[in-house]
Design a protein around this motif. Structure first.
Motif, PDB file in Angstrom:
ATOM      1  N   ALA A 156       0.896  -1.097  -0.014  1.00 54.11           N
ATOM      2  CA  ALA A 156       0.162   0.046   0.031  1.00 54.11           C
ATOM      3  C   ALA A 156       0.839   1.357   0.035  1.00 54.11           C
ATOM      4  O   ALA A 156       1.988   1.246   0.612  1.00 54.11           O
ATOM      5  CB  ALA A 156      -0.810   0.154   1.247  1.00 54.11           C
ATOM      6  N   LEU A 157       0.606   2.280  -0.697  1.00 52.96           N
ATOM      7  CA  LEU A 157       0.827   3.529  -0.590  1.00 52.96           C
ATOM      8  C   LEU A 157       0.160   4.501   0.018  1.00 52.96           C
ATOM      9  O   LEU A 157      -0.850   4.965  -0.602  1.00 52.96           O
ATOM     10  CB  LEU A 157       1.466   3.953  -1.884  1.00 52.96           C
ATOM     11  CG  LEU A 157       2.036   5.429  -2.156  1.00 52.96           C
ATOM     12  CD1 LEU A 157       3.464   5.136  -3.158  1.00 52.96           C
ATOM     13  CD2 LEU A 157       1.275   6.592  -2.309  1.00 52.96           C
ATOM     14  N   VAL A 158       0.495   5.328   0.957  1.00 50.12           N
ATOM     15  CA  VAL A 158      -0.152   6.178   1.718  1.00 50.12           C
ATOM     16  C   VAL A 158       0.744   7.636   1.172  1.00 50.12           C
ATOM     17  O   VAL A 158       1.860   7.842   1.464  1.00 50.12           O
ATOM     18  CB  VAL A 158       0.028   6.328   3.216  1.00 50.12           C
ATOM     19  CG1 VAL A 158      -0.367   7.563   4.007  1.00 50.12           C
ATOM     20  CG2 VAL A 158      -0.808   5.017   3.767  1.00 50.12           C
ATOM     21  N   HIS A 159      -0.319   8.670   0.626  1.00 47.24           N
ATOM     22  CA  HIS A 159       0.082   9.661  -0.108  1.00 47.24           C
ATOM     23  C   HIS A 159      -0.574  10.934   1.043  1.00 47.24           C
ATOM     24  O   HIS A 159      -1.618  11.091   0.923  1.00 47.24           O
ATOM     25  CB  HIS A 159      -0.162  10.196  -1.192  1.00 47.24           C
ATOM     26  CG  HIS A 159       0.090  11.471  -1.819  1.00 47.24           C
ATOM     27  ND1 HIS A 159      -0.506  12.040  -2.773  1.00 47.24           N
ATOM     28  CD2 HIS A 159       1.187  12.443  -1.550  1.00 47.24           C
ATOM     29  CE1 HIS A 159      -0.021  13.175  -2.980  1.00 47.24           C
ATOM     30  NE2 HIS A 159       1.220  13.535  -2.089  1.00 47.24           N
ATOM     31  N   ALA A 160       0.307  11.571   2.058  1.00 54.85           N
ATOM     32  CA  ALA A 160      -0.195  12.296   2.967  1.00 54.85           C
ATOM     33  C   ALA A 160       0.446  13.625   2.948  1.00 54.85           C
ATOM     34  O   ALA A 160       1.464  13.846   2.934  1.00 54.85           O
ATOM     35  CB  ALA A 160       0.245  11.533   4.401  1.00 54.85           C
ATOM     36  N   LYS A 161      -0.774  14.708   3.080  1.00 50.07           N
ATOM     37  CA  LYS A 161      -0.321  16.303   2.953  1.00 50.07           C
ATOM     38  C   LYS A 161       0.188  16.491   4.524  1.00 50.07           C
ATOM     39  O   LYS A 161      -0.465  16.201   5.479  1.00 50.07           O
ATOM     40  CB  LYS A 161      -1.646  16.855   2.529  1.00 50.07           C
ATOM     41  CG  LYS A 161      -0.877  18.487   2.516  1.00 50.07           C
ATOM     42  CD  LYS A 161      -2.363  19.171   1.947  1.00 50.07           C
ATOM     43  CE  LYS A 161      -2.073  20.465   2.066  1.00 50.07           C
ATOM     44  NZ  LYS A 161      -0.774  20.866   1.072  1.00 50.07           N
ATOM     45  N   VAL A 162       1.265  17.035   4.399  1.00 49.68           N
ATOM     46  CA  VAL A 162       1.962  17.331   5.719  1.00 49.68           C
ATOM     47  C   VAL A 162       2.400  18.855   5.561  1.00 49.68           C
ATOM     48  O   VAL A 162       2.330  19.444   4.532  1.00 49.68           O
ATOM     49  CB  VAL A 162       2.904  16.378   6.300  1.00 49.68           C
ATOM     50  CG1 VAL A 162       2.626  15.085   6.853  1.00 49.68           C
ATOM     51  CG2 VAL A 162       4.091  16.746   5.269  1.00 49.68           C
ATOM     52  N   THR A 163       2.955  19.291   6.587  1.00 49.93           N
ATOM     53  CA  THR A 163       3.525  20.966   6.610  1.00 49.93           C
ATOM     54  C   THR A 163       4.999  20.823   6.807  1.00 49.93           C
ATOM     55  O   THR A 163       5.588  19.737   7.177  1.00 49.93           O
ATOM     56  CB  THR A 163       2.699  21.786   7.573  1.00 49.93           C
ATOM     57  OG1 THR A 163       3.166  21.306   8.967  1.00 49.93           O
ATOM     58  CG2 THR A 163       1.353  21.669   7.444  1.00 49.93           C
ATOM     59  N   ARG A 164       5.773  21.954   6.497  1.00 52.63           N
ATOM     60  CA  ARG A 164       6.931  22.239   6.920  1.00 52.63           C
ATOM     61  C   ARG A 164       7.159  23.586   7.295  1.00 52.63           C
ATOM     62  O   ARG A 164       7.804  24.313   6.614  1.00 52.63           O
ATOM     63  CB  ARG A 164       7.633  21.992   5.370  1.00 52.63           C
ATOM     64  CG  ARG A 164       9.425  21.648   5.806  1.00 52.63           C
ATOM     65  CD  ARG A 164      10.237  21.619   4.586  1.00 52.63           C
ATOM     66  NE  ARG A 164      10.385  22.965   4.064  1.00 52.63           N
ATOM     67  CZ  ARG A 164      11.160  23.356   3.054  1.00 52.63           C
ATOM     68  NH1 ARG A 164      11.442  22.096   2.005  1.00 52.63           N
ATOM     69  NH2 ARG A 164      11.395  24.493   2.453  1.00 52.63           N
ATOM     70  N   PRO A 165       6.988  23.754   8.667  1.00 54.71           N
ATOM     71  CA  PRO A 165       7.044  25.062   9.236  1.00 54.71           C
ATOM     72  C   PRO A 165       8.387  25.476   9.406  1.00 54.71           C
ATOM     73  O   PRO A 165       8.647  26.902   9.250  1.00 54.71           O
ATOM     74  CB  PRO A 165       6.324  24.897  10.665  1.00 54.71           C
ATOM     75  CG  PRO A 165       6.681  23.184  10.574  1.00 54.71           C
ATOM     76  CD  PRO A 165       6.383  22.692   9.469  1.00 54.71           C
ATOM     77  N   TYR A 166       9.290  24.427   9.436  1.00 54.60           N
ATOM     78  CA  TYR A 166      10.703  25.141   9.401  1.00 54.60           C
ATOM     79  C   TYR A 166      11.502  24.809   8.133  1.00 54.60           C
ATOM     80  O   TYR A 166      10.965  24.261   7.326  1.00 54.60           O
ATOM     81  CB  TYR A 166      11.331  24.238  10.399  1.00 54.60           C
ATOM     82  CG  TYR A 166      11.280  24.542  12.019  1.00 54.60           C
ATOM     83  CD1 TYR A 166      10.085  25.442  12.190  1.00 54.60           C
ATOM     84  CD2 TYR A 166      11.730  23.605  12.960  1.00 54.60           C
ATOM     85  CE1 TYR A 166       9.617  25.412  13.471  1.00 54.60           C
ATOM     86  CE2 TYR A 166      11.357  23.880  14.191  1.00 54.60           C
ATOM     87  CZ  TYR A 166      10.192  24.749  14.613  1.00 54.60           C
ATOM     88  OH  TYR A 166       9.922  24.998  15.906  1.00 54.60           O
ATOM     89  N   SER A 167      12.615  25.407   7.921  1.00 58.17           N
ATOM     90  CA  SER A 167      13.334  25.287   6.747  1.00 58.17           C
ATOM     91  C   SER A 167      13.789  23.967   6.635  1.00 58.17           C
ATOM     92  O   SER A 167      13.746  23.081   7.338  1.00 58.17           O
ATOM     93  CB  SER A 167      14.571  26.102   6.460  1.00 58.17           C
ATOM     94  OG  SER A 167      14.004  27.737   6.551  1.00 58.17           O
ATOM     95  N   HIS A 168      14.277  23.649   5.052  1.00 58.30           N
ATOM     96  CA  HIS A 168      14.579  21.897   4.896  1.00 58.30           C
ATOM     97  C   HIS A 168      15.549  21.535   5.954  1.00 58.30           C
ATOM     98  O   HIS A 168      15.623  20.524   6.671  1.00 58.30           O
ATOM     99  CB  HIS A 168      15.087  22.042   3.460  1.00 58.30           C
ATOM    100  CG  HIS A 168      15.682  20.562   3.196  1.00 58.30           C
ATOM    101  ND1 HIS A 168      15.038  19.547   2.923  1.00 58.30           N
ATOM    102  CD2 HIS A 168      17.011  20.294   3.027  1.00 58.30           C
ATOM    103  CE1 HIS A 168      16.050  18.592   2.810  1.00 58.30           C
ATOM    104  NE2 HIS A 168      17.258  19.118   2.825  1.00 58.30           N
ATOM    105  N   SER A 169      16.773  22.299   6.191  1.00 60.00           N
ATOM    106  CA  SER A 169      17.571  22.122   7.072  1.00 60.00           C
ATOM    107  C   SER A 169      18.278  23.252   7.553  1.00 60.00           C
ATOM    108  O   SER A 169      17.924  24.478   7.205  1.00 60.00           O
ATOM    109  CB  SER A 169      18.814  21.222   6.584  1.00 60.00           C
ATOM    110  OG  SER A 169      19.392  21.802   5.597  1.00 60.00           O
TER     111      SER A 169
END
Length: 700
Positions: free
Chosen positions: A254-267
């Protein structure tokens, strides 16, 4: 504080309140670990930081349905909250961030958030995006195989699954698609989790692909595709139960495609305000998963403001205490940095004694020695599985009525017929797929033997060889090993092989720490080295020279089952007093013929066959240089960058006082191998080239 509430209080009817509150606490800890690492990085007490912020609800919701220590996990660097949900402590996470020797994931060798916890079945994580997908599929493949057998050192639960996660940017990698192909073809119990925060560093999703990944994978038959709001803890909890249950029931991946956030910069090396607008970041902050979970808890009356504040303070203290402990923990000893690069198998004294002729006087050529050794070792060890392109005999439906293929060179002929399709089988025409699956199987304790059909086509697998297989032991500080053998037909002298079937290039792989490289030139050594390779706990690149597979001069008595060639030990093909030729592969015989010509002139030329390229027998070479004071290095690969340069440099550095002449190299011209026979002969080193160079060294 925003007032958006996406899930009504009725959600709690199906969930234990203590679980929800416990996950809210872990979400707070996860976010505060991010914050603490960022602060410590600014103080130069943490040296890199990559954030898991915005993924907490998705990962903690999934963790409730997964079984650490039974299921297997191939996570990526944003899975901080998942690790907490599986049982990793905040202190253990920060031990890696500060680079402590007590870091259980790597002992200070890996960057923060490169997970690896053996007791939880969390595989050691590498950094290249998407490369974990193929080992994850190999792990699931091993689960099925192990669960049906009683194998030493291997365990599997009947309904275990393999979790693998990645960001939506990494779905552009070919290895992701190769992993889906195999997971669906074999109906493997794999849970693919794509956490979509909208960006691959600064590149937005709509510049990565023409449609969301959940739409792009819709054509994979047998893949259950689920889209969900990964910001909503309750949606994840309600959906994850059925998703995981279906995988455990054997319905396939199964593949779960989940929408999430990125409140901080990539790194810590990125500043997302450079490419994201203030309005966009504000909108994302309003959908913060921790904020949304807190609002539901308050609206449902499960917590009040004072209790939320108390939980936040508890999380702050927990992280502060973990940081103090991590910063006080010991640093790694620099003297240990070369530990756990590779560990060679021991060989019993006398096990490499020259084999006597068998009672019936039978001798075999190099290719047949490989086939017989594979058969013998598979008979003795059910952990060994052989796979690659065309290595099987034939489809089961027609096997009884056809001769069978068994590899393009016949070296695996009969293995499927004898051991079954579970132990000798074909793979897709995808070299990374072969190696990546072997990595996953090896980490589970199997002894996979993958075959790359031609060395000329090994390059798509370079990521899996270099970044995955060769680094497993070192990057996990010895917690994991990768005992795989990769058989690769190599080399030219084929008359018509041309550029795409005649390459050498062993020097490229000799440059990879953690990878063993061997190349036998006669049947006995082929058997002895293969047996040693199959006993090695680290990846072995086993190079089979195509030209030598059936040559009469490679024939020798098939050695008994106790015969071993120690990895890293060369062989004196013939002694000599005036000059030593150091060589390997197809140029061993050509050097022997050149030495015979020189003997007619009265010169005594000795020959050393290295047999192993990494490691190589410096002791034997030094001994022979001291005995003859003159040395040549002969190999088939191109002169520039060839491994002969390494050998020559070592001799110059360590044996200079024994030399009466400069070290001479004989190798292929710095060009590609051509098709027309006269051109091929010009490019590759010939007997007359070796003899002419030797005369010059002898005359110096």
């Amino acid at each position: 504080m925003a007032s958006r509430t996406t899930t009504p209080p009725a959600t709690f009817r199906d969930l234990p309140v203590e679980e929800v509150v416990g996950d809210f606490r872990l979400a707070l800890i996860s976010r505060l670990l991010d914050d603490r690492e960022i602060a410590l990085q600014k103080q130069s007490r943490v040296f890199f930081q990559i954030s898991g912020a915005g993924h907490e609800a998705l990962l903690l919701g999934l963790a409730r349905e997964l079984r650490p220590g039974s299921d297997w996990f191939f996570p990526y660097y944003r899975d901080r909250a998942l690790m907490l949900g599986l049982g990793v402590t905040p202190e253990q996470i920060l031990l890696q961030a500060v680079g402590s020797a007590d870091d259980p994931a790597s002992g200070g060798r890996q960057m923060p958030c490169h997970w690896g916890y053996r007791w939880l079945n969390v595989a050691t994580q590498s950094s290249p995006t998407g490369s974990q997908c193929l080992p994850a599929v190999g792990c699931a493949e091993a689960s099925r195989y192990i669960s049906r057998r009683d194998l030493p050192g291997c365990a599997a639960a009947g309904d275990e699954l393999t979790y693998v996660s990645l960001g939506e940017g990494a779905t552009s990698e070919g290895e992701f698609w190769e992993s889906l192909n195999t997971a669906c073809t074999l109906h493997l119990p794999v849970l693919f989790v794509v956490a979509d925060n909208g960006f691959a560093i600064s590149v937005p999703s709509d510049e990565q692909s023409p449609a969301p990944i959940s739409e792009l994978v819709a054509g994979f038959r047998g893949l259950a595709v689920h889209t969900l709001d990964g910001r909503d803890y309750f949606e994840v909890r309600s959906r994850a139960r059925d998703i995981v249950a279906h995988i455990r029931a054997g319905t396939g991946p199964a593949l779960v495609h989940a929408k999430v956030t990125r409140p901080y910069s990539h790194s810590s090396a990125d500043t997302q305000s450079k490419y994201r607008s203030v309005e966009e970041l504000a909108e994302e902050a309003a959908h913060d998963p921790i904020l949304q979970l807190e609002q539901v808890l308050l609206a449902a009356g499960i917590l009040d403001e004072a209790q939320v504040a108390e939980l936040r303070e508890d999380a702050r203290r927990t992280v502060a205490d973990a940081a103090r402990a991590a910063l006080a923990a010991p640093r790694p000893d620099p003297a240990t940095i070369t530990d756990n690069v590779v560990a060679l198998p021991s060989v019993a004294p006398g096990a490499d004694r020259e084999p006597d002729a068998s009672p019936d006087g039978e001798v075999v050529a190099l290719g047949e020695a490989i086939r017989r050794t594979l058969t013998e070792c598979m008979e003795a060890d059910e952990r060994i599985r052989v796979f690659g392109e065309d290595v099987a005999d034939a489809r089961e439906a027609v096997l009884a009525n056809v001769e069978g293929k068994g590899g393009v060179f016949g070296t695996t002929a009969g293995l499927q017929r004898r051991f079954g399709i579970a132990r000798c089988y074909n793979t897709p025409l995808a070299e990374a797929n072969i190696v990546g699956r072997a990595v996953g199987q090896a980490m589970r304790g199997l002894r996979p033997v993958g075959e790359i059909q031609f060395f000329d086509y090994i390059w798509p697998a370079m990521q899996q060889i270099r970044s995955e297989a060769a680094t497993v032991r070192w990057r996990s500080n010895g917690a994991y090993t990768c005992p795989l053998v990769l058989r690769v037909p190599i080399g030219g002298y084929l008359t018509g092989g041309a550029i795409w079937h005649s390459q050498s290039g062993e020097s490229i792989f000799a440059h990879i720490p953690g990878l063993v490289v061997v190349m036998p030139s006669r049947a006995a050594d082929a058997a002895g080295l293969l047996r040693s390779a199959l006993e090695c706990e680290d990846p072995v690149l086993y190079l089979e020279h195509k030209h030598l597979l059936r040559q009469a001069y490679t024939r020798s008595p098939m050695p008994g089952p106790d015969f071993r060639v120690p990895i890293g030990k060369g062989r004196v093909v013939q002694p000599g007093d005036d000059l030593t030729i150091v060589t390997w592969g197809a140029t061993v015989e050509k050097s022997r013929q050149a030495a015979a010509r020189l003997a007619e002139d009265g010169a005594s030329v000795g020959i050393v066959d290295l047999r192993s390229i990494r490691p190589w027998d410096t002791e034997l070479v030094a001994e022979r240089v001291a005995a003859t004071s003159r040395v040549m290095v002969v190999h088939e690969d191109t002169l520039t960058g060839g491994f002969g340069g390494e050998v020559a440099a070592w001799i110059g550095e360590h044996c200079f006082g024994d030399l009466d002449a400069p070290v001479r190299r004989v190798a292929a011209l710095d060009t590609h191998v051509p098709y027309e026979p006269a051109l091929e002969k010009t490019v590759l080193p010939q007997v007359e080239d070796i003899a002419a160079a030797a005369r010059e060294v002898l005359a110096f």
